[in-house]
Design an enzyme around this catalytic site. Structure first.
Site, mmCIF file in Angstrom:
data_model
loop_
_atom_site.group_PDB
_atom_site.id
_atom_site.type_symbol
_atom_site.label_atom_id
_atom_site.label_comp_id
_atom_site.label_asym_id
_atom_site.label_seq_id
_atom_site.Cartn_x
_atom_site.Cartn_y
_atom_site.Cartn_z
ATOM 1 N N GLU A 134 0.823 -1.222 0.000
ATOM 2 C CA GLU A 134 0.000 0.000 0.000
ATOM 3 C C GLU A 134 0.853 1.267 0.000
ATOM 4 O O GLU A 134 0.314 2.373 -0.055
ATOM 5 C CB GLU A 134 -0.912 0.048 1.242
ATOM 6 C CG GLU A 134 -1.917 -1.079 1.368
ATOM 7 C CD GLU A 134 -1.377 -2.225 2.197
ATOM 8 O OE1 GLU A 134 -0.159 -2.241 2.467
ATOM 9 O OE2 GLU A 134 -2.158 -3.111 2.565
ATOM 10 N N LYS A 152 3.217 1.589 2.557
ATOM 11 C CA LYS A 152 3.503 1.797 3.993
ATOM 12 C C LYS A 152 4.937 2.237 4.221
ATOM 13 O O LYS A 152 5.224 2.968 5.160
ATOM 14 C CB LYS A 152 3.330 0.476 4.780
ATOM 15 C CG LYS A 152 1.959 -0.083 4.825
ATOM 16 C CD LYS A 152 1.939 -1.360 5.646
ATOM 17 C CE LYS A 152 2.700 -2.524 5.066
ATOM 18 N NZ LYS A 152 2.165 -3.089 3.847
ATOM 19 N N ALA A 206 8.033 -10.007 3.017
ATOM 20 C CA ALA A 206 7.696 -8.590 2.859
ATOM 21 C C ALA A 206 8.733 -7.877 1.997
ATOM 22 O O ALA A 206 9.869 -8.321 1.875
ATOM 23 C CB ALA A 206 7.643 -7.929 4.230
ATOM 24 N N HIS A 230 9.570 -3.686 1.441
ATOM 25 C CA HIS A 230 9.205 -2.269 1.545
ATOM 26 C C HIS A 230 10.177 -1.461 0.700
ATOM 27 O O HIS A 230 11.378 -1.542 0.921
ATOM 28 C CB HIS A 230 9.372 -1.750 2.977
ATOM 29 C CG HIS A 230 8.482 -2.411 3.968
ATOM 30 N ND1 HIS A 230 8.060 -1.796 5.108
ATOM 31 C CD2 HIS A 230 7.925 -3.633 3.972
ATOM 32 C CE1 HIS A 230 7.287 -2.614 5.773
ATOM 33 N NE2 HIS A 230 7.202 -3.739 5.111
ATOM 34 N N ARG A 245 4.184 -27.171 17.491
ATOM 35 C CA ARG A 245 5.092 -27.316 18.640
ATOM 36 C C ARG A 245 6.413 -28.002 18.291
ATOM 37 O O ARG A 245 6.978 -28.726 19.100
ATOM 38 C CB ARG A 245 4.386 -28.048 19.784
ATOM 39 C CG ARG A 245 3.234 -27.237 20.315
ATOM 40 C CD ARG A 245 2.481 -27.959 21.358
ATOM 41 N NE ARG A 245 1.758 -29.082 20.812
ATOM 42 C CZ ARG A 245 0.551 -29.455 21.202
ATOM 43 N NH1 ARG A 245 -0.051 -28.786 22.146
ATOM 44 N NH2 ARG A 245 -0.048 -30.479 20.674
ATOM 45 N N GLN A 293 2.865 -6.735 5.273
ATOM 46 C CA GLN A 293 1.685 -7.156 4.511
ATOM 47 C C GLN A 293 0.522 -6.176 4.759
ATOM 48 O O GLN A 293 0.754 -4.994 4.904
ATOM 49 C CB GLN A 293 1.295 -8.598 4.865
ATOM 50 C CG GLN A 293 2.261 -9.640 4.293
ATOM 51 C CD GLN A 293 3.474 -9.902 5.171
ATOM 52 O OE1 GLN A 293 3.384 -9.936 6.373
ATOM 53 N NE2 GLN A 293 4.610 -10.094 4.553
ATOM 54 N N ARG A 338 6.696 -10.558 -9.190
ATOM 55 C CA ARG A 338 5.467 -10.966 -9.872
ATOM 56 C C ARG A 338 4.619 -9.751 -10.247
ATOM 57 O O ARG A 338 4.735 -8.679 -9.639
ATOM 58 C CB ARG A 338 4.636 -11.876 -8.963
ATOM 59 C CG ARG A 338 5.227 -13.243 -8.808
ATOM 60 C CD ARG A 338 4.380 -14.097 -7.888
ATOM 61 N NE ARG A 338 4.424 -13.644 -6.512
ATOM 62 C CZ ARG A 338 3.721 -14.192 -5.527
ATOM 63 N NH1 ARG A 338 2.902 -15.176 -5.778
ATOM 64 N NH2 ARG A 338 3.823 -13.743 -4.297
ATOM 65 N N LEU A 389 -2.207 8.451 -5.020
ATOM 66 C CA LEU A 389 -3.311 9.117 -5.720
ATOM 67 C C LEU A 389 -2.869 9.744 -7.031
ATOM 68 O O LEU A 389 -3.651 9.877 -7.964
ATOM 69 C CB LEU A 389 -3.947 10.167 -4.805
ATOM 70 C CG LEU A 389 -5.042 9.564 -3.917
ATOM 71 C CD1 LEU A 389 -5.339 10.447 -2.739
ATOM 72 C CD2 LEU A 389 -6.312 9.319 -4.720
ATOM 73 N N ASP A 390 -1.582 10.109 -7.104
ATOM 74 C CA ASP A 390 -1.087 10.728 -8.340
ATOM 75 C C ASP A 390 -1.164 9.763 -9.524
ATOM 76 O O ASP A 390 -1.109 10.198 -10.668
ATOM 77 C CB ASP A 390 0.351 11.230 -8.150
ATOM 78 C CG ASP A 390 1.275 10.147 -7.638
ATOM 79 O OD1 ASP A 390 0.891 9.455 -6.668
ATOM 80 O OD2 ASP A 390 2.367 9.971 -8.197
ATOM 81 N N SER A 402 -0.937 10.771 -0.187
ATOM 82 C CA SER A 402 0.417 10.740 -0.715
ATOM 83 C C SER A 402 0.326 10.887 -2.230
ATOM 84 O O SER A 402 -0.455 10.190 -2.883
ATOM 85 C CB SER A 402 1.073 9.413 -0.324
ATOM 86 O OG SER A 402 2.235 9.213 -1.084
ATOM 87 N N GLY A 458 3.255 11.111 -4.298
ATOM 88 C CA GLY A 458 4.562 10.835 -4.896
ATOM 89 C C GLY A 458 5.375 10.022 -3.916
ATOM 90 O O GLY A 458 5.027 9.933 -2.735
HETATM 91 P P1 IMP Z 1 3.455 -16.009 2.105
HETATM 92 O O1 IMP Z 1 3.382 -14.866 3.066
HETATM 93 O O2 IMP Z 1 4.742 -16.079 1.365
HETATM 94 O O3 IMP Z 1 3.067 -17.304 2.745
HETATM 95 O O4 IMP Z 1 2.351 -15.752 0.965
HETATM 96 C C1 IMP Z 1 0.944 -15.779 1.246
HETATM 97 C C2 IMP Z 1 0.218 -14.710 0.446
HETATM 98 O O5 IMP Z 1 0.580 -13.428 0.945
HETATM 99 C C3 IMP Z 1 0.564 -14.691 -1.039
HETATM 100 O O6 IMP Z 1 -0.585 -14.315 -1.772
HETATM 101 C C4 IMP Z 1 1.625 -13.609 -1.146
HETATM 102 O O7 IMP Z 1 1.670 -13.037 -2.428
HETATM 103 C C5 IMP Z 1 1.101 -12.620 -0.121
HETATM 104 N N1 IMP Z 1 2.139 -11.770 0.455
HETATM 105 C C6 IMP Z 1 3.018 -12.085 1.426
HETATM 106 N N2 IMP Z 1 3.804 -11.035 1.716
HETATM 107 C C7 IMP Z 1 3.405 -10.031 0.935
HETATM 108 C C8 IMP Z 1 3.806 -8.659 0.805
HETATM 109 O O8 IMP Z 1 4.701 -8.141 1.494
HETATM 110 N N3 IMP Z 1 3.130 -7.924 -0.137
HETATM 111 C C9 IMP Z 1 2.120 -8.448 -0.877
HETATM 112 N N4 IMP Z 1 1.703 -9.703 -0.781
HETATM 113 C C10 IMP Z 1 2.336 -10.494 0.120
#
Ligand code: IMP
Length: 500
Positions: A21, A23, A46, A48, A147, A248, A358, A392-393, A489, A491
């Protein structure tokens, strides 16, 4: 304006959608003034992207506090730590001139091992795929719940590490033996798996000693940084400026997301707070970040407002950025074909995964899902959270933008959600968090006119075009009044943010 105040010393940033988004930029604005930046969920899945002093940095496991030498950067207990990937990320950060002196890693964070990465990738390749990032995140949290999971602390104790790895391997062996040995070998031969060093033979599959060597090396190098981060955060709440950096987005939360197409940690505010050792009530303010006028999703799962629907989902699954550029050299952002508009938005917004490269699927901003994100798990308290709309831009050249204000149910008659029975045509203002019902929801749109001018360079809300203000007002109206849209935001740079 976005920032810490005397009464807002603990601030969280969470995504309201399926991640990506924007973040990172918001977290970076806050990190400049923070004493501590902490992450409490997710791991190397993740990505960023942060533009810092003119340079783009893509961070995965590292909190964005790493960009500031005097800030403590905490990887909390709820996060999944992949020592190999983290070491590479730290090396890259150091090469780029950052100091990792302030890094603290929870001894209680979940440890990702090659076992979980193999399970993740083999399930995606030959089992029930949902389009994960293949970073072993789901199986790591699964191992924890079963566990048999490992903690970062285990890297510090050789005997314990060996015992736990052996136990984990024994537990998963019956599952792994069901796959062709060639597949196992190929996956463990990947570049990011030390090019096959963790593979032994078709019978034992894992070379446990090689895993131990690499993980012990991590422990040797970072021993001083592995601490009880819960205590560190708890003892500073209310005293220092603490930023909780979400990973996420809420719609990917294992608890409140579009299950089963979700990640395996709880990316809501309660999940994030818990992941760093505190509670949501300790958080003074939360910035809920949402992209508009479009949102994105990577991987599989229902996406009611997707431009081009199933065609887009298939296209994004099966193609690369290069192939898309070849096929659609100049897509029209105002095309009559929604699929083509989606391609044009993806190109303009550079909506290609920062972790996996992707193609991100593109859809119009969806209020029923935003409603869910704002209200799930107890919701956000009025005055203690606000919304920031990003990107938004990207709408600057659009003739019109669509806003999904509700759904019509289009599935089978009488499908039960609790005690209610859905009937075709039923109008829903809050998204149903049920796989079947959501996949059978068709969006009802409000058409908004485009603002048709560049937002870049505008610094005051007074100078914003009327059509944009009408669009923002419509979002606020349909999303409810409790959580206000505070800023937008326009830009990628910090100063390209306008308070409303
Ligand atoms: P996992 O987190 O790798 O198990 O993936 C599970 C789902 O979350 C999949 O659809 C990923 O594309 C999505 N996903 C995980 N991390 C991100 C992220 O940081 N951005 C966008 N999608 C994410």
């Amino acid at each position: 304006m976005i920032g810490f105040t005397k009464d807002r010393t603990t601030i969280a940033v969470v995504g309201a959608q399926w991640g990506d988004e924007g973040k990172g930029k918001i977290a970076d604005i806050l990190a400049r003034d923070a004493h501590i930046v902490a992450r409490g969920t997710g791991g190397s899945n993740a990505g960023h992207t942060i533009i810092h002093e003119g340079t783009a940095h893509v961070l995965h496991q590292l909190p964005c506090g790493i960009l500031y030498p005097n800030t403590l950067s905490v990887i909390g207990r709820g996060a999944a730590v992949n020592p190999l990937a983290l070491t590479r990320e730290i090396n890259a950060a150091t090469d780029a001139g950052m100091s990792c002196h302030g890094l603290r890693i929870s001894n209680h964070a979940r440890l990702v091992t090659p076992i979980e990465i193999l399970i993740d990738r083999i399930t995606e390749a030959e089992g029930s795929a949902i389009g994960t990032t293949g970073r072993g995140i789901g199986p790591t949290y699964t191992a924890h719940v079963e566990r048999r999971g490992l903690f970062v602390n285990d890297t510090l104790n050789k005997e314990e590490l060996k015992k736990k790895l052996q136990h984990s391997v024994e537990a998963v062996m019956p599952f792994l033996r069901a796959f062709h040995p060639g597949t196992t070998r190929r996956i463990l031969g990947a570049d990011d798996m030390e090019k096959g060093a963790f593979y032994k033979d078709p019978d034992s599959i894992f070379n446990i000693d090689a895993i131990i060597d690499v993980y012990r090396e991590f422990a040797r190098r970072f021993r001083e940084r592995i601490v009880n981060t819960d205590r560190l955060i708890q003892s500073n709440v209310g005293k220092q400026k603490i930023l909780l950096e979400g990973s996420q987005g809420i719609l990917l939360s294992i608890e409140h997301g579009t299950y089963p197409f979700v990640t395996s940690s709880d990316s809501t505010l309660p999940g994030l707070a818990e992941g760093v050792g505190i509670q949501s009530r300790d958080v003074d303010h939360t910035y809920v970040v949402a992209k508009a006028p479009y949102m994105t999703r990577v991987g599989d799962g229902p996406f009611p407002t997707e431009l081009g629907g199933k065609t887009s989902a298939q296209w994004c699954k099966n193609n690369t950025k290069e192939r898309e550029i070849e096929e659609y050299p100049e897509p029209d952002i105002n095309s009559d074909e929604m699929f083509e508009r989606g391609v044009a938005i993806r190109r303009l917004g550079n909506e290609y995964g920062s972790t996996t490269k992707r193609l991100r699927r593109i859809g119009w901003l969806d209020i029923p899902l935003l409603h869910h994100a704002l209200t799930c798990g107890g919701g956000f308290q009025s005055g203690r959270a606000s919304i920031i709309l990003t990107k938004l831009d990207m709408g600057d050249t659009m003739d019109d933008v669509r806003l999904c204000i509700a759904y019509h149910y289009a599935g089978k008659k009488g499908y039960a959600i609790g005690s209610s029975r859905l009937l075709p045509g039923k109008r829903m203002c809050v998204a149903p968090m049920d796989q079947y019902a959501l996949a059978n929801s068709t969006p009802l749109y409000r058409e908004c006119r485009g603002w048709k001018c560049s937002l870049r360079g505008i610094t005051s809300a007074n100078d914003l075009p009327r059509a944009l203000l009408e669009y923002i007002a419509a979002i606020q109206e349909y999303a409810g009044d409790d959580v206000k849209i505070d800023a937008i935001s326009v830009g990628p740079r910090g100063h390209e943010t306008i308070a409303l």
